[in-house]
Design a protein around this motif. Structure first.
Motif, mmCIF file in Angstrom:
data_model
loop_
_atom_site.group_PDB
_atom_site.id
_atom_site.type_symbol
_atom_site.label_atom_id
_atom_site.label_comp_id
_atom_site.label_asym_id
_atom_site.label_seq_id
_atom_site.Cartn_x
_atom_site.Cartn_y
_atom_site.Cartn_z
ATOM 1 N N THR A 3 0.817 -1.216 0.000
ATOM 2 C CA THR A 3 0.000 0.000 0.000
ATOM 3 C C THR A 3 0.850 1.266 0.000
ATOM 4 O O THR A 3 0.563 2.234 -0.714
ATOM 5 C CB THR A 3 -0.934 0.009 1.219
ATOM 6 N N HIS A 4 1.937 1.255 0.798
ATOM 7 C CA HIS A 4 2.810 2.430 0.867
ATOM 8 C C HIS A 4 3.417 2.742 -0.491
ATOM 9 O O HIS A 4 3.424 3.890 -0.931
ATOM 10 C CB HIS A 4 3.912 2.198 1.899
ATOM 11 N N ARG A 5 3.909 1.710 -1.185
ATOM 12 C CA ARG A 5 4.519 1.933 -2.491
ATOM 13 C C ARG A 5 3.464 2.330 -3.525
ATOM 14 O O ARG A 5 3.758 3.091 -4.449
ATOM 15 C CB ARG A 5 5.293 0.684 -2.923
ATOM 16 N N LYS A 6 2.236 1.806 -3.394
ATOM 17 C CA LYS A 6 1.175 2.220 -4.300
ATOM 18 C C LYS A 6 0.877 3.705 -4.135
ATOM 19 O O LYS A 6 0.572 4.396 -5.117
ATOM 20 C CB LYS A 6 -0.092 1.399 -4.043
ATOM 21 N N ASP A 7 0.958 4.201 -2.901
ATOM 22 C CA ASP A 7 0.723 5.618 -2.670
ATOM 23 C C ASP A 7 1.814 6.463 -3.327
ATOM 24 O O ASP A 7 1.545 7.551 -3.836
ATOM 25 C CB ASP A 7 0.696 5.899 -1.165
ATOM 26 N N LEU A 8 3.053 5.960 -3.297
ATOM 27 C CA LEU A 8 4.169 6.686 -3.896
ATOM 28 C C LEU A 8 4.173 6.577 -5.420
ATOM 29 O O LEU A 8 4.583 7.507 -6.116
ATOM 30 C CB LEU A 8 5.495 6.150 -3.355
ATOM 31 N N ASP A 55 15.639 1.539 -10.031
ATOM 32 C CA ASP A 55 15.232 0.981 -8.741
ATOM 33 C C ASP A 55 14.380 2.007 -8.006
ATOM 34 O O ASP A 55 14.883 3.058 -7.605
ATOM 35 C CB ASP A 55 16.482 0.628 -7.932
ATOM 36 N N PRO A 56 13.079 1.737 -7.807
ATOM 37 C CA PRO A 56 12.234 2.708 -7.090
ATOM 38 C C PRO A 56 12.586 2.723 -5.601
ATOM 39 O O PRO A 56 12.708 1.670 -4.973
ATOM 40 C CB PRO A 56 10.813 2.175 -7.310
ATOM 41 N N ALA A 57 12.757 3.908 -5.041
ATOM 42 C CA ALA A 57 13.025 4.025 -3.616
ATOM 43 C C ALA A 57 11.768 3.660 -2.825
ATOM 44 O O ALA A 57 10.646 3.763 -3.320
ATOM 45 C CB ALA A 57 13.460 5.453 -3.283
ATOM 46 N N THR A 58 11.963 3.240 -1.576
ATOM 47 C CA THR A 58 10.824 2.844 -0.741
ATOM 48 C C THR A 58 10.369 3.962 0.187
ATOM 49 O O THR A 58 9.221 3.980 0.622
ATOM 50 C CB THR A 58 11.184 1.619 0.109
ATOM 51 N N GLU A 59 11.282 4.910 0.500
ATOM 52 C CA GLU A 59 10.957 5.936 1.489
ATOM 53 C C GLU A 59 10.358 7.196 0.861
ATOM 54 O O GLU A 59 9.744 8.012 1.555
ATOM 55 C CB GLU A 59 12.213 6.300 2.298
ATOM 56 N N GLU A 60 10.538 7.375 -0.433
ATOM 57 C CA GLU A 60 9.990 8.526 -1.144
ATOM 58 C C GLU A 60 9.853 8.163 -2.619
ATOM 59 O O GLU A 60 10.417 7.168 -3.076
ATOM 60 C CB GLU A 60 10.908 9.734 -0.994
ATOM 61 N N ARG A 61 9.090 8.967 -3.357
ATOM 62 C CA ARG A 61 8.961 8.701 -4.785
ATOM 63 C C ARG A 61 10.239 9.138 -5.473
ATOM 64 O O ARG A 61 10.507 10.336 -5.646
ATOM 65 C CB ARG A 61 7.771 9.438 -5.379
ATOM 66 N N LEU A 62 11.021 8.162 -5.875
ATOM 67 C CA LEU A 62 12.296 8.446 -6.508
ATOM 68 C C LEU A 62 12.753 7.224 -7.285
ATOM 69 O O LEU A 62 12.878 6.127 -6.731
ATOM 70 C CB LEU A 62 13.342 8.792 -5.442
ATOM 71 N N PHE A 63 12.974 7.409 -8.578
ATOM 72 C CA PHE A 63 13.517 6.341 -9.414
ATOM 73 C C PHE A 63 15.030 6.534 -9.502
ATOM 74 O O PHE A 63 15.511 7.486 -10.094
ATOM 75 C CB PHE A 63 12.904 6.385 -10.813
ATOM 76 N N ARG A 64 15.791 5.610 -8.915
ATOM 77 C CA ARG A 64 17.246 5.705 -8.925
ATOM 78 C C ARG A 64 17.795 4.965 -10.130
ATOM 79 O O ARG A 64 17.452 3.811 -10.372
ATOM 80 C CB ARG A 64 17.813 5.128 -7.623
ATOM 81 N N VAL A 65 18.655 5.651 -10.871
ATOM 82 C CA VAL A 65 19.215 5.090 -12.105
ATOM 83 C C VAL A 65 20.687 4.740 -11.870
ATOM 84 O O VAL A 65 21.455 5.578 -11.399
ATOM 85 C CB VAL A 65 19.095 6.078 -13.278
ATOM 86 N N ARG A 66 21.058 3.513 -12.214
ATOM 87 C CA ARG A 66 22.438 3.071 -12.067
ATOM 88 C C ARG A 66 22.915 2.425 -13.364
ATOM 89 O O ARG A 66 22.113 1.904 -14.139
ATOM 90 C CB ARG A 66 22.575 2.041 -10.937
ATOM 91 N N GLU A 82 25.620 4.918 -9.313
ATOM 92 C CA GLU A 82 24.415 5.692 -9.592
ATOM 93 C C GLU A 82 24.745 6.874 -10.487
ATOM 94 O O GLU A 82 25.754 7.558 -10.290
ATOM 95 C CB GLU A 82 23.790 6.179 -8.281
ATOM 96 N N ILE A 83 23.879 7.127 -11.460
ATOM 97 C CA ILE A 83 24.091 8.262 -12.360
ATOM 98 C C ILE A 83 22.978 9.297 -12.242
ATOM 99 O O ILE A 83 22.928 10.241 -13.027
ATOM 100 C CB ILE A 83 24.243 7.813 -13.829
ATOM 101 N N GLY A 84 22.094 9.125 -11.257
ATOM 102 C CA GLY A 84 21.063 10.127 -11.055
ATOM 103 C C GLY A 84 19.766 9.531 -10.541
ATOM 104 O O GLY A 84 19.610 8.311 -10.472
ATOM 105 N N SER A 85 18.824 10.387 -10.172
ATOM 106 C CA SER A 85 17.518 9.932 -9.693
ATOM 107 C C SER A 85 16.489 11.028 -9.929
ATOM 108 O O SER A 85 16.804 12.224 -9.927
ATOM 109 C CB SER A 85 17.579 9.567 -8.208
ATOM 110 N N THR A 86 15.254 10.613 -10.143
ATOM 111 C CA THR A 86 14.161 11.545 -10.388
ATOM 112 C C THR A 86 12.846 10.898 -9.980
ATOM 113 O O THR A 86 12.712 9.666 -10.026
ATOM 114 C CB THR A 86 14.096 11.960 -11.877
ATOM 115 N N GLY A 87 11.879 11.714 -9.615
ATOM 116 C CA GLY A 87 10.554 11.204 -9.320
ATOM 117 C C GLY A 87 9.625 11.237 -10.519
ATOM 118 O O GLY A 87 8.486 10.783 -10.446
ATOM 119 N N ASP A 88 10.107 11.744 -11.633
ATOM 120 C CA ASP A 88 9.303 11.895 -12.852
ATOM 121 C C ASP A 88 9.497 10.681 -13.748
ATOM 122 O O ASP A 88 10.549 10.515 -14.369
ATOM 123 C CB ASP A 88 9.735 13.176 -13.574
#
Length: 225
Positions: A3-8, A55-66, A82-88
Motif C-alpha cells: 500500500t505504501h509503495r502504491k501511494d508513492l 530501482d524505485p526508492a521505498t521511502e519517497e517517490r524516486l527512481f534511482r538510475v544506475r 548511480e548516475i542520477g535519480s528523479t521522481g518523474d
C-alpha cells in the motif's frame, strides 16, 4: 506492490508494475526499452554502454538510475554506480531511452539535469573503460597495498587490456568488461616473491607462482583457454 509503495507510485501500480509502466511511457515518447531478466526489484535495460538499472526508492517517490557492470563469476557480483535519480517517470524513461540509443553524454547532461555523469561514464562513451579503471586503481591510496602487483600486471602488453577489479585484496582481471562469462583470472600476492593464481572457474585450484614468472604464467594459461 504494498500500500505504501502504491501511494508513492500510483501510475506504476495502475500499469501493473514498473516494466509495464516504463514500456508504456517509452511508447508514448516513440522510444523502446527492453528490460532484461533480473533477480532483484530493479528493472534492468541492456545497452551498448552497460546495463542500466532503475530501482524505485521505498521511502519517497524516486527512481534511482544506475549503470551496472555484469557480475564476475566466482564470489564477486560485479559493481554499479548511480548516475542520477528523479521522481518523474516520463523524464526517467526519456533518459533511459536516450542512453540506450547512444545519445552523446554532453547532450544527455544538457537534456536531463538529474543525471550525474562522472568520468567513468565518459570513459564508457569513449570506449576506454579499461584504461580508465587501470588509471584509477594505480593512483588509488586505498589500494596502495596492491599497487606493486597492479604495476606488474599493467606492464604486460596483453594483461593491461583486461579489465581490473580489486576483490578481497586480490586483483581480478577479465577479458571482456561486459561479459560476465568472459575469461578471467584472480591473483593474490602472498609476499614479494610468491603469488597465488586462479583461472577460469570457481572450482579451479589455486596455483602458487613465483612473482617473477607471474605474467608469463598468466599469458600461457589464458592462451590455452
Amino acid at each position: 506492490m504494498n500500500t505504501h509503495r502504491k501511494d508513492l507510485y500510483p501510475d506504476v501500480a495502475a500499469s501493473g508494475g514498473l516494466v509495464s509502466a516504463m514500456k508504456e511511457a517509452a511508447t508514448l515518447r516513440a522510444g523502446e526499452i527492453w528490460p532484461a531478466p533480473s533477480n532483484t526489484d530493479a528493472i534492468i535495460v541492456e545497452t551498448s554502454r552497460g546495463l542500466v538499472s532503475v530501482d524505485p526508492a521505498t521511502e519517497e517517490r524516486l527512481f534511482r538510475v544506475r549503470v551496472l557492470v555484469p557480475g564476475f563469476t566466482w564470489e564477486v557480483p560485479g559493481f554499479s554506480w548511480e548516475i542520477g535519480s528523479t521522481g518523474d517517470l516520463g523524464l526517467l524513461v526519456e533518459a533511459v531511452v536516450a542512453w540506450r540509443e547512444g545519445v552523446p553524454l554532453d547532450e544527455l547532461a544538457a537534456r536531463f539535469e538529474f543525471l550525474e555523469l562522472d568520468e567513468f561514464a565518459r570513459a564508457l562513451e569513449r570506449g576506454e573503460p579499461t584504461s580508465s579503471q587501470w588509471a584509477d586503481l594505480l593512483s588509488s591510496e586505498y589500494h596502495q597495498r596492491q599497487r606493486g602487483l597492479l604495476r606488474r600486471l599493467h606492464a604486460d602488453e596483453v594483461l593491461r587490456h583486461m579489465f581490473p577489479v580489486i576483490s578481497h585484496g586480490a586483483v581480478r582481471l577479465r577479458v571482456d568488461l561486459f561479459d560476465g562469462a568472459s575469461r578471467q583470472v584472480l591473483v593474490h600476492e602472498l609476499d614479494g616473491e610468491r603469488c597465488e593464481v586462479r583461472v577460469g572457474v570457481p572450482e579451479a585450484d589455486w596455483v602458487e607462482v613465483p612473482t617473477g614468472d607471474l605474467t608469463a604464467h598468466l599469458r600461457a594459461v589464458l592462451n590455452k583457454q
